[in-house]
Design a protein around this motif. Sequence first.
Motif, PDB file in Angstrom:
ATOM      1  N   SER A   1      37.115  45.022  62.303  1.00 53.41           N
ATOM      2  CA  SER A   1      38.074  44.692  61.167  1.00 53.41           C
ATOM      3  C   SER A   1      37.366  43.919  60.134  1.00 53.41           C
ATOM      4  O   SER A   1      38.170  43.266  59.386  1.00 53.41           O
ATOM      5  N   VAL A   2      36.213  43.130  60.750  1.00 52.63           N
ATOM      6  CA  VAL A   2      35.661  42.167  59.463  1.00 52.63           C
ATOM      7  C   VAL A   2      35.392  42.762  58.263  1.00 52.63           C
ATOM      8  O   VAL A   2      35.825  42.299  57.148  1.00 52.63           O
ATOM      9  N   PRO A   3      34.845  44.133  57.795  1.00 49.91           N
ATOM     10  CA  PRO A   3      34.926  44.676  56.521  1.00 49.91           C
ATOM     11  C   PRO A   3      36.137  44.736  55.831  1.00 49.91           C
ATOM     12  O   PRO A   3      36.074  44.409  54.696  1.00 49.91           O
ATOM     13  N   VAL A   4      37.355  44.876  56.441  1.00 46.75           N
ATOM     14  CA  VAL A   4      38.685  44.943  56.082  1.00 46.75           C
ATOM     15  C   VAL A   4      39.144  43.489  55.222  1.00 46.75           C
ATOM     16  O   VAL A   4      39.545  43.529  54.234  1.00 46.75           O
ATOM     17  N   LEU A   5      38.695  42.471  56.207  1.00 42.24           N
ATOM     18  CA  LEU A   5      39.130  41.185  55.533  1.00 42.24           C
ATOM     19  C   LEU A   5      38.294  40.717  54.463  1.00 42.24           C
ATOM     20  O   LEU A   5      38.589  40.282  53.697  1.00 42.24           O
ATOM     21  N   LEU A   6      36.963  41.085  54.446  1.00 41.03           N
ATOM     22  CA  LEU A   6      36.268  40.962  53.299  1.00 41.03           C
ATOM     23  C   LEU A   6      36.591  41.779  52.227  1.00 41.03           C
ATOM     24  O   LEU A   6      36.245  41.099  51.101  1.00 41.03           O
ATOM     25  N   ARG A   7      37.126  42.882  52.246  1.00 39.37           N
ATOM     26  CA  ARG A   7      37.534  43.540  51.129  1.00 39.37           C
ATOM     27  C   ARG A   7      38.866  43.218  50.676  1.00 39.37           C
ATOM     28  O   ARG A   7      38.942  43.057  49.535  1.00 39.37           O
ATOM     29  N   ASP A   8      39.845  43.043  51.481  1.00 40.82           N
ATOM     30  CA  ASP A   8      41.169  42.560  51.209  1.00 40.82           C
ATOM     31  C   ASP A   8      41.437  41.179  50.794  1.00 40.82           C
ATOM     32  O   ASP A   8      42.225  40.873  49.890  1.00 40.82           O
ATOM     33  N   PHE A   9      40.688  39.988  51.230  1.00 38.11           N
ATOM     34  CA  PHE A   9      40.781  38.682  51.237  1.00 38.11           C
ATOM     35  C   PHE A   9      39.308  38.281  50.547  1.00 38.11           C
ATOM     36  O   PHE A   9      39.045  36.928  51.073  1.00 38.11           O
ATOM     37  N   LYS A  10      38.687  38.896  49.526  1.00 35.92           N
ATOM     38  CA  LYS A  10      37.467  38.413  49.209  1.00 35.92           C
ATOM     39  C   LYS A  10      37.608  37.169  48.407  1.00 35.92           C
ATOM     40  O   LYS A  10      36.662  36.185  48.550  1.00 35.92           O
ATOM     41  N   PRO A  11      38.604  36.953  47.472  1.00 35.23           N
ATOM     42  CA  PRO A  11      38.606  35.733  46.972  1.00 35.23           C
ATOM     43  C   PRO A  11      38.684  34.498  47.936  1.00 35.23           C
ATOM     44  O   PRO A  11      38.164  33.531  47.637  1.00 35.23           O
ATOM     45  N   LEU A  12      39.357  34.859  48.945  1.00 33.42           N
ATOM     46  CA  LEU A  12      39.657  33.635  50.110  1.00 33.42           C
ATOM     47  C   LEU A  12      38.369  33.561  50.929  1.00 33.42           C
ATOM     48  O   LEU A  12      37.923  32.310  51.272  1.00 33.42           O
ATOM     49  N   VAL A  13      37.559  34.480  51.028  1.00 35.84           N
ATOM     50  CA  VAL A  13      36.401  34.653  51.974  1.00 35.84           C
ATOM     51  C   VAL A  13      35.170  33.931  51.081  1.00 35.84           C
ATOM     52  O   VAL A  13      34.300  33.275  51.656  1.00 35.84           O
ATOM     53  N   GLN A  14      35.108  34.354  50.033  1.00 33.72           N
ATOM     54  CA  GLN A  14      33.833  34.265  49.182  1.00 33.72           C
ATOM     55  C   GLN A  14      34.086  33.009  48.404  1.00 33.72           C
ATOM     56  O   GLN A  14      33.033  32.466  47.642  1.00 33.72           O
TER      57      GLN A  14
END
Length: 435
Positions: A420-433
């Motif tokens: 599910s890492v791609p899901v977190l990267l897609r939905d929470f990209k402002p938080l992650v990046q």
Amino acid sequence: MSSPKQSTPPPPPKPKGEKKEPKASSKAERRAAARGPAAPGAPPPGPPAAGANKPPRAGGPAVSTPKSTPTKPVTESAPPAAAVVADPLQLFLHLDLPSTSTSLSHTSKASTSSIHPAVIKLALQYSEFKIVGANARAIALCSALKDVIASYTPPPQTSLTRHLPTTHLNPQISHLVRARPISVSMGTAIRYLKYEISLIEMEMGVEEAKALLIQKLDSFVRDRILLAGKVIEQHAINKIKDGETILTYARSSLVEGILLEAKRQGKVFSVVVVDSRPLYEGKNLLASLRSASIPTTYVLLPALSAILPRVSLCLLGTAALLSNGSMFSRAGTAMVALLSSAKGVPVICCCETYKFSERIMLDSIVGNQMGESKSLLEGAGVSLTEPVPNLSPLALLYDVARPEDVTVVITEAGLIPAQSVPVLLRDFKPLVQGA
């Protein structure tokens, strides 16, 4: 008695359509040449074919062809064999060794005139592996960038938002890359800073903008690293039961914090620290756990299979979590995760979201880093001050663990499967990046 030349008539002219007769003649000549010259006065060994009574000429094509044929494949096959022996590590030629302190200190003054002293000091610490670990490297980078921003003054007729991120910051980052390639955590911190610089208004004063950027870096360290680690600790402690034996590899600051906090909360457990070359980071973790009175066993990586039957939980840290769910971590982590999963031991990966990466790696060759190979030969009586014949030491720092070997990933956003890492990267990209 007439001579052979008078008794043998000349061969008749051959028609244009006959093409096989010259081949038969040449075969007869080769058979005669293979038998060698006949004794003087001996009759020919059979009925001669047309035109076959003439002896073959010395140096003709029938004699020179077998001499030159066997020498060609020998000369053509020699260079590839020599190349293989001379370059046994050709798969890793794209990887650079970390720059030594000597090479960094002898850099010309012209190339380091614009480099801040804090960055020069940090580069030396990176190259000598005095600062290791994704979190430690990111925190040290943010501290150095705060010093760079505090002493920065934009040139006249130049705005801070255009000059600082490109002309001033890029040389600082390039100097750090010369010492050692940047990690995923450092890349996220750099992108976060440049994003915050782009949000500064043109009318804002220089001192006010510098104070705002320093505050943003402090917030990044506090929220994305320190507080995120505290949240992960609480999630991971709930998975630790009394009487368990926990396995960990090398030294992860996040896993170390989990174990120490679990001890403070009254959990009763023991720890097995597995370590390996070239850095032996597990020794520092061993000293920290022993000072906290936690029962600890220290083994090297080859003894992992012997210690696994007494292990009930595996806690691993990682330098980055890739988009396909793979762990990019210290070399040896993939073996620990694979054997633990094969033995039925749950494997828990602890990772902050700022270490998530959109990259995908299927092997440990393309995007790895090389360390100093001196520790590989300690005690072997081999000195690497000069090249040693028939010896090619290789010390890789990272490997890639398969996502199917990871039971669950614990982040500050909760517990997720590795897929599910791609899901977190897609939905929470402002938080992650940090954007």
